[in-house]
Write a protein that holds these residues in place. Structure first.
Motif, PDB file in Angstrom:
ATOM      1  N   GLY B 405     136.026 -52.906 -80.046  1.00 56.80           N
ATOM      2  CA  GLY B 405     135.429 -54.085 -80.680  1.00 56.80           C
ATOM      3  C   GLY B 405     136.453 -55.140 -81.045  1.00 56.80           C
ATOM      4  O   GLY B 405     136.179 -56.027 -81.842  1.00 56.80           O
ATOM      5  N   GLY B 406     137.619 -55.046 -80.453  1.00 59.14           N
ATOM      6  CA  GLY B 406     138.688 -55.973 -80.802  1.00 59.14           C
ATOM      7  C   GLY B 406     138.832 -57.124 -79.818  1.00 59.14           C
ATOM      8  O   GLY B 406     137.953 -57.369 -79.000  1.00 59.14           O
ATOM      9  N   THR B 407     139.976 -57.803 -79.927  1.00 53.30           N
ATOM     10  CA  THR B 407     140.184 -58.948 -79.051  1.00 53.30           C
ATOM     11  C   THR B 407     141.641 -59.070 -78.640  1.00 53.30           C
ATOM     12  O   THR B 407     142.490 -58.281 -79.055  1.00 53.30           O
ATOM     13  N   LEU B 408     141.922 -60.081 -77.802  1.00 55.48           N
ATOM     14  CA  LEU B 408     143.219 -60.202 -77.132  1.00 55.48           C
ATOM     15  C   LEU B 408     144.339 -60.680 -78.034  1.00 55.48           C
ATOM     16  O   LEU B 408     145.481 -60.265 -77.885  1.00 55.48           O
ATOM     17  N   MET B 422     141.010 -62.668 -70.264  1.00 56.91           N
ATOM     18  CA  MET B 422     139.904 -63.282 -71.018  1.00 56.91           C
ATOM     19  C   MET B 422     138.531 -62.716 -70.636  1.00 56.91           C
ATOM     20  O   MET B 422     137.676 -62.527 -71.496  1.00 56.91           O
ATOM     21  N   VAL B 425     136.849 -60.074 -72.700  1.00 55.16           N
ATOM     22  CA  VAL B 425     136.269 -60.410 -73.998  1.00 55.16           C
ATOM     23  C   VAL B 425     135.049 -61.312 -73.856  1.00 55.16           C
ATOM     24  O   VAL B 425     134.098 -61.214 -74.630  1.00 55.16           O
ATOM     25  N   PHE B 426     135.099 -62.201 -72.879  1.00 55.27           N
ATOM     26  CA  PHE B 426     134.024 -63.195 -72.739  1.00 55.27           C
ATOM     27  C   PHE B 426     133.394 -63.091 -71.355  1.00 55.27           C
ATOM     28  O   PHE B 426     134.097 -62.864 -70.358  1.00 55.27           O
ATOM     29  N   ALA B 429     129.391 -67.112 -68.826  1.00 56.58           N
ATOM     30  CA  ALA B 429     128.772 -68.223 -69.561  1.00 56.58           C
ATOM     31  C   ALA B 429     129.630 -68.619 -70.770  1.00 56.58           C
ATOM     32  O   ALA B 429     129.754 -69.808 -71.086  1.00 56.58           O
ATOM     33  N   ASP B 430     130.227 -67.626 -71.435  1.00 63.75           N
ATOM     34  CA  ASP B 430     131.087 -67.919 -72.594  1.00 63.75           C
ATOM     35  C   ASP B 430     132.308 -68.731 -72.167  1.00 63.75           C
ATOM     36  O   ASP B 430     132.709 -69.694 -72.826  1.00 63.75           O
ATOM     37  N   ASP B 432     132.595 -70.524 -69.483  1.00 58.92           N
ATOM     38  CA  ASP B 432     132.135 -71.834 -69.029  1.00 58.92           C
ATOM     39  C   ASP B 432     131.991 -72.782 -70.233  1.00 58.92           C
ATOM     40  O   ASP B 432     132.385 -73.949 -70.173  1.00 58.92           O
ATOM     41  N   ALA B 433     131.447 -72.279 -71.326  1.00 61.09           N
ATOM     42  CA  ALA B 433     131.284 -73.121 -72.527  1.00 61.09           C
ATOM     43  C   ALA B 433     132.651 -73.566 -73.049  1.00 61.09           C
ATOM     44  O   ALA B 433     132.839 -74.719 -73.456  1.00 61.09           O
ATOM     45  N   GLN B 434     133.625 -72.645 -73.030  1.00 59.93           N
ATOM     46  CA  GLN B 434     134.962 -73.013 -73.498  1.00 59.93           C
ATOM     47  C   GLN B 434     135.592 -74.058 -72.578  1.00 59.93           C
ATOM     48  O   GLN B 434     136.279 -74.977 -73.040  1.00 59.93           O
ATOM     49  N   VAL B 452     145.155 -70.654 -71.165  1.00 59.44           N
ATOM     50  CA  VAL B 452     144.020 -70.176 -71.966  1.00 59.44           C
ATOM     51  C   VAL B 452     142.878 -69.624 -71.099  1.00 59.44           C
ATOM     52  O   VAL B 452     142.474 -68.472 -71.265  1.00 59.44           O
ATOM     53  N   LEU B 453     142.332 -70.457 -70.212  1.00 63.44           N
ATOM     54  CA  LEU B 453     141.158 -70.029 -69.452  1.00 63.44           C
ATOM     55  C   LEU B 453     141.542 -69.642 -68.026  1.00 63.44           C
ATOM     56  O   LEU B 453     142.311 -70.344 -67.370  1.00 63.44           O
TER      57      LEU B 453
END
Lengths: 374, 467
Positions: B405-408, B422, B425-426, B429-430, B432-434, B452-453
Motif C-alpha cells: 500500500g505504499g508508494t515510490l 510510475m 502506482v498509477f 488514466a491516472d 494521463d490526468a497528470q 516524472v512521467l
C-alpha cells in the motif's frame, strides 16, 4: 426541456434513475460510484450539457449562483471506504457530512480538523471549496490534509491522484489542485484525509489584544477575534494550557465557545496577508457588519451583513485588494446584484484556462464557478 | 547565431559554462544517472532566466533547471542534450515579514543558510532534508523535499506560499499569494514537487515557523525492530505527534558510531531518535509519555537530552548517516519509498530478506513516524556485476513497498530514476490526468522533458512528441 435520450440512456445504464426534484436543475442524478459519475459526465459532455455538483447545498452560492442542466448529488456516496485507524488516515465518499465524520473519528481519539460549524456540510463540498477550520493556524489548511482524491473528470474518466499515505511526492499533486477547484475539473467521488490525534484538552481563554497574543504564544490552535471579544484556543494537558494562558495574562473561560457560523444573508470572506489583518479588520468594521470573525495569523475575516450597500462593498473590496488580498462573496442572497464573487482575477488565468480545458474540454463541470467565469 | 553565442551575448562568458570539464561536472546530480549538457548558465534575475528560456525554445534545446545538484533521482540531469539553468546565483533573502512570518527568497539560497540567518528573529524554515547544508530552496521546491521535522510540519509544499515562475513561454508569473486561499486553482500546489517540468522558480515566498521555546531529544535503544516500530505507532496514537521520529538499524548505527562517535548504543537492533518541541510543560509531558511507551515496549536504553549541546550530538549521529556510509563503501544506492506506518515492520522484514538474497549490504535509516523508508545499499561499483545486483534488489524493495500500500517516493522525487516505475502506482488514466497538468503549463514539453512521467502518459497522444 427533457434530457437527450443519450444522457438518459447513460444514466439508466449506470443504474441511475434521474429525478426532476431538487435545486433548480433540469434533472438530478445521485451516482453511487465514481464510474457511474464518469459515465454520466461522458454522456453530458457529448451533448454539451452542464452538470452542477451538489453536496449539502449549504454553500451553493460560492462562485456565484448558476443553474445547470443536470445536478449531480454526492448523497449516495457517503460511506467510509477505508479507515486504517492507526495510520491516522481515512478514505470517505464525498457525500459524507461532517456530523457523520467527526463524532465517528472523535470516538477513536481522532479528528479531521475540517470546519464543523455547519454540521450538514459534506466532505466533498468542503474540499471543493478548500475551506479550512479554526485549527488552520496550528495545523495548516484543509488542502494539506487531502492525501488522495478520486475524480470523475469532465472528459468522463475516473482518475486517482496522490495516495493513502501521509507523505508522498510521487507524481503531480492532483489532490491539492482539486482542493478549492469548486468542481471545475470534475466530480470528487472520494478523498483520503490525513487525521490528527485529538489533544488531551482544548480550552478557550479570553484576551484583551488578539494580535499581541498571536505574537507571544507558541503555536496556539487558533487566535480568533469575533465581534464579541478576542479569544485564544489552546491545546495540551490541563497544566500546560494554564501555563500558556498565564504567560499572556489570560484566564481560561470554561463557558466560552467558538463563534458559530455567520448566518447573515450576505457573507464575505476577506483574505489578506496575515500581517495586514488588523488593517483589514478596521476596514471591515468601518462598513458596520452585523457579525465578523477574524483569524489572527491566518489572515481571514468572515463578515456578515443583513444588508450592505453595493457601493460600500465595492469600496471595501478595493481597499482589501490594495492590501494584497481579496474580498470574496460567499453568499449574497441576491442583495449584491451584478457583483463578481471573486473580484480581480489572479494573474495566472492563461494557465488556469488551459487546465480547465484539459480536464473539462466541453466546459460542462460547474461552469462559471471559478474566477474569470471559468 | 549558435545558442552558446547568444547566451554569452546575454550573460557574458563568465556565466555560460560549456567547457568539456564543466559539462562533465554538470552531467550528474548526487544520484546514479548522468546526461548530455549543451551548456550550464548562471542567470541572476528572473528576466535573465526568461531570456535564456526564450533562446532555448528558439533553438529547440530542452531546458533543465538545477539548484545545488544534490538530488538523488536525476531530476536535474538532462536526457537529451539540454541547457542547464543553474539558479545558485539567485541566493538572496529579498524580504522578511516577521509579523506574517514569511520571507521572499531566491531559489539558489541554501536551505540551512535561510534558517541560520533567521535564528536571531526566532524563526526557521521547517523542511530540513539531510542535504540541507548544500541543497537550495529552489531544489527543495522542485522535489517537494522533506526531512526529519516534516513529521509534524509537513513537507516543503506546506511551507511555500507563493513563487515567481518563468513559464515555458518565457513569461514571468506569480503562483500563490501571501494572502490565504487565493481565488482560482491552486497552481502553487502543483508547481511544488513538479521537478522543474512546469517552469523555473525564480523567487519563493516561504512560510517561517517560530523556533520552539523548549525541546528534548530522546535516543531509545531496542533489542528488536518490532519493539521500535510498535513504539512509533503507540506514540502517534497517544495524541501527540512529536517533531521528529527517526529510526536507524544496527548496521547503520555501527557505521555512524565508527564515523562520528555520537554515543549511540551499538548493542541494540534499532535506535529511535525522537524529538519533542513546544512549551516547557508540553515537552515535559510528552517526554515522559514517550519514555513510558518505550519502557512498555521493552526499550533496552533511554537517553534524554535537553541541553542544546547534547541534543546536537544526538542529531549529529542521524545527520551523519550518509557520510558514514561513504566511509564503508565507495558507492551507495538509496531508495525513498513510503508505506503505511502500520506496515513498517512487515516491509522492513521483506527488505532485509531481499538484501540477503541478492547478497548486498543493507543499512536502514528512515523517517519512521511517517513511514518513509530509506533502504540503502552500500557497494563498490567497480566490482563486476555489482551495480546490476544492487539495482535488482532496489527494484524488489520498491515493489514490496508498493504491494504493502505504499508508494515510490516520499521526498526525493521521481526524476528519471523512478519514472518508469510510475505505472506500479498509477494506472493509464491516472498518468494521463497528470500529463494534462503538465501540458497546461508546458504544451511544447520544453521544460525538463522526460522527467516524472513515463513516455506515452497522455492517452490518445496524437503528437507523438513525447520522449
Amino acid at each position: 426541456m427533457n434530457l437527450p435520450s443519450s444522457v438518459m440512456g447513460a444514466m439508466r445504464a449506470a443504474g441511475l434513475s434521474p429525478s426532476i426534484r431538487g435545486f433548480s436543475d433540469e434533472a438530478t442524478v445521485a451516482p453511487t460510484t465514481a464510474e457511474q459519475a464518469a459515465a454520466v459526465l461522458a454522456a453530458a459532455a457529448a451533448e454539451n450539457l452542464s452538470v452542477g455538483f451538489r453536496g449539502a447545498g449549504t454553500r451553493h452560492e460560492v462562485g456565484g449562483t448558476r443553474t445547470y442542466a443536470i445536478g449531480m448529488l454526492s448523497s449516495r456516496m457517503a460511506e467510509v471506504i477505508d479507515w486504517p485507524v492507526e495510520d491516522l488516515t481515512i478514505v470517505v465518499g464525498s457525500g459524507m457530512t461532517v456530523d457523520q465524520l467527526e463524532p465517528m473519528l472523535n470516538a477513536k481519539g481522532q479528528t479531521s480538523l475540517l470546519p464543523t460549524g455547519d454540521p450538514h456540510r459534506t466532505v466533498g463540498g468542503i474540499v471543493a471549496e478548500g475551506e479550512s477550520g479554526y485549527g488552520r493556524l496550528k495545523h495548516g489548511p484543509t488542502r494539506d490534509r487531502v492525501l488522495e482524491v478520486t475524480l470523475a473528470t469532465g472528459y468522463g474518466k475516473v482518475v486517482r491522484g496522490g495516495g493513502r499515505l501521509v507523505k508522498n511526492v510521487t507524481g503531480y499533486d492532483l489532490p491539492r489542485l482539486v482542493t478549492g477547484s469548486l468542481g471545475s475539473l470534475g466530480f470528487i467521488a472520494s478523498v483520503c484525509l490525513k487525521l490528527w490525534p485529538l489533544p488531551q484538552q482544548r480550552s478557550i481563554a479570553r484576551v484583551d489584544d488578539a494580535a499581541a497574543a498571536y505574537e507571544q504564544l507558541y503555536r496556539p490552535f487558533a487566535v480568533v477575534e469575533p465581534d464579541t471579544g478576542s479569544y485564544v484556543v489552546l491545546e495540551g494537558s490541563g497544566e500546560d494550557i494554564s501555563v500558556q494562558a498565564s504567560s499572556i495574562g489570560a484566564r481560561i473561560d470554561d463557558g466560552a465557545v467558538l463563534p458559530p457560523v455567520i448566518g447573515e444573508p450576505i457573507l464575505i470572506s476577506i483574505r489578506v496577508p496575515p500581517a495586514r489583518l488588523s488593517e483589514a479588520r478596521r476596514l471591515v468594521i468601518d462598513r458596520q457588519p452585523d457579525r465578523f470573525i477574524a483569524q489572527h495569523g491566518v489572515g481571514i475575516i468572515d463578515a456578515g451583513w443583513s444588508k450592505l450597500a453595493l457601493n460600500q462593498f465595492v469600496e471595501l473590496r478595493k481597499d482589501i485588494e490594495r492590501l494584497g488580498g481579496s474580498a470574496v462573496v460567499l453568499r449574497s442572497s441576491g442583495l449584491l446584484p451584478g457583483v463578481d464573487p471573486w473580484g480581480t482575477a489572479p494573474p495566472t488565468m492563461a494557465i488556469q484556462r488551459r487546465l480547465k480545458q484539459l480536464f473539462d474540454p466541453s466546459g460542462i463541470c460547474n461552469p462559471g464557478k471559478l474566477p474569470g467565469g471559468l | 547565431m549558435p545558442l552558446i553565442d547568444e547566451l554569452v551575448a546575454l550573460l557574458g562568458p563568465e556565466r555560460v559554462r560549456h567547457h568539456p570539464l564543466d559539462l562533465a561536472v554538470f552531467a550528474k546530480d548526487a544520484g546514479v544517472t548522468s546526461g548530455p549538457v549543451v551548456a550550464a548558465v548562471f542567470p541572476e534575475t528572473a528576466a535573465e532566466v526568461a531570456a535564456c528560456v526564450k533562446l532555448a525554445v528558439t533553438h529547440g534545446v530542452p531546458i533543465v533547471p538545477r539548484g545545488a545538484g544534490t538530488g538523488l533521482a536525476g531530476g536535474a540531469v538532462p536526457i537529451d542534450p539540454g541547457l542547464l539553468i543553474v539558479v545558485t546565483r539567485m541566493n538572496q533573502i529579498h524580504e522578511i515579514d516577521e509579523i506574517g512570518r514569511t520571507a521572499w527568497v531566491g531559489p539558489g539560497l541554501i536551505n540551512l543558510d535561510l534558517s541560520t540567518s533567521l535564528a536571531s528573529r526566532g524563526l526557521h524554515f521547517a523542511p530540513d532534508p539531510s542535504s540541507q547544508r548544500a541543497s537550495t530552496i529552489g531544489g527543495n521546491v522542485g522535489t517537494n523535499a522533506g526531512g526529519p521535522h516534516c513529521l509534524a510540519d509537513g513537507t516543503t509544499v506546506a511551507h511555500i506560499l507563493a513563487a515567481e515562475l518563468v513559464t515555458a513561454d518565457g513569461d514571468i508569473v506569480i503562483v500563490g499569494s501571501d494572502a490565504p486561499d487565493l481565488p482560482g486553482l491552486d497552481l502553487r500546489a502543483v508547481v511544488v514537487g513538479s521537478e522543474g517540468t512546469l517552469g523555473i522558480v525564480t523567487k519563493v515566498l516561504v512560510r517561517l515557523m517560530q523556533n520552539p521555546p523548549n525541546a528534548a531529544t530522546l535516543l531509545i535503544g531496542f533489542s528488536t525492530i518490532q519493539d521500535a516500530a510498535a513504539t512509533v505507532s503507540r506514540i502517534i496514537a497517544s495524541g501527540s505527534i512529536p517533531a521528529a521520529l527517526e529510526m536507524m538499524d544496527r548496521p547503520m548505527v555501527e557505521a555512524v558510531e565508527a564515523f562520528v562517535q555520537a554515543g549511540y548504543p551499538t548493542d541494540v537492533a534499532a535506535v529511535l531518535l525522537a524529538e519533542v518541541t513546544g512549551t516547557g510543560q508540553s515537552v515535559a509531558d510528552t517526554t515522559s509519555l514517550i519514555e513510558s511507551i518505550a519502557h512498555s515496549n521493552n526499550a533496552a536504553s533511554i537517553r534524554v537530552a535537553t541541553d542544546s549541546a547534547e541534543r546536537a550530538l544526538l542529531w549529529k549521529g542521524r545527520k551523519s548517516a550518509f557520510g558514514a556510509v561513504s566511509q564503508k563503501a565507495p558507492d551507495y544506492y538509496l531508495h525513498d519509498t513510503v508505506v503505511p506506518r502500520t506496515r513498517l515492520v512487515e516491509v522492513l522484514g521483506q527488505i532485509y530478506e531481499i538484501g540477503e538474497r541478492h547478497g548486498v549490504e543493507m543499512l536502514n535509516v528512515f523517517h519512521a513516524g511517517d513511514g518513509n523508508l530509506h533502504p540503502l545499499v552500500a557497494f563498490d561499483a567497480n566490482e563486476p556485476g555489482m551495480f546490476e545486483r544492487v539495482r535488482a534488489a532496489a527494484d524488489e524493495m520498491v515493489r514490496a513497498s508498493i504491494e504493502a500500500g505504499g508508494t515510490l517516493s516520499g521526498e526525493h522525487g521521481i526524476g528519471i530514476e523512478k519514472r518508469d516505475l510510475m505505472p506500479l502506482v498509477f494506472n493509464e488514466a491516472d498518468l494521463d490526468a497528470q500529463a494534462r497538468i503538465r501540458d497546461a503549463f508546458d504544451p511544447q514539453r520544453i521544460m525538463n522533458p522526460g522527467k516524472v512521467l513515463p513516455s506515452g502518459s497522455r492517452c490518445f497522444d496524437a503528437s507523438g512528441a513525447r520522449l
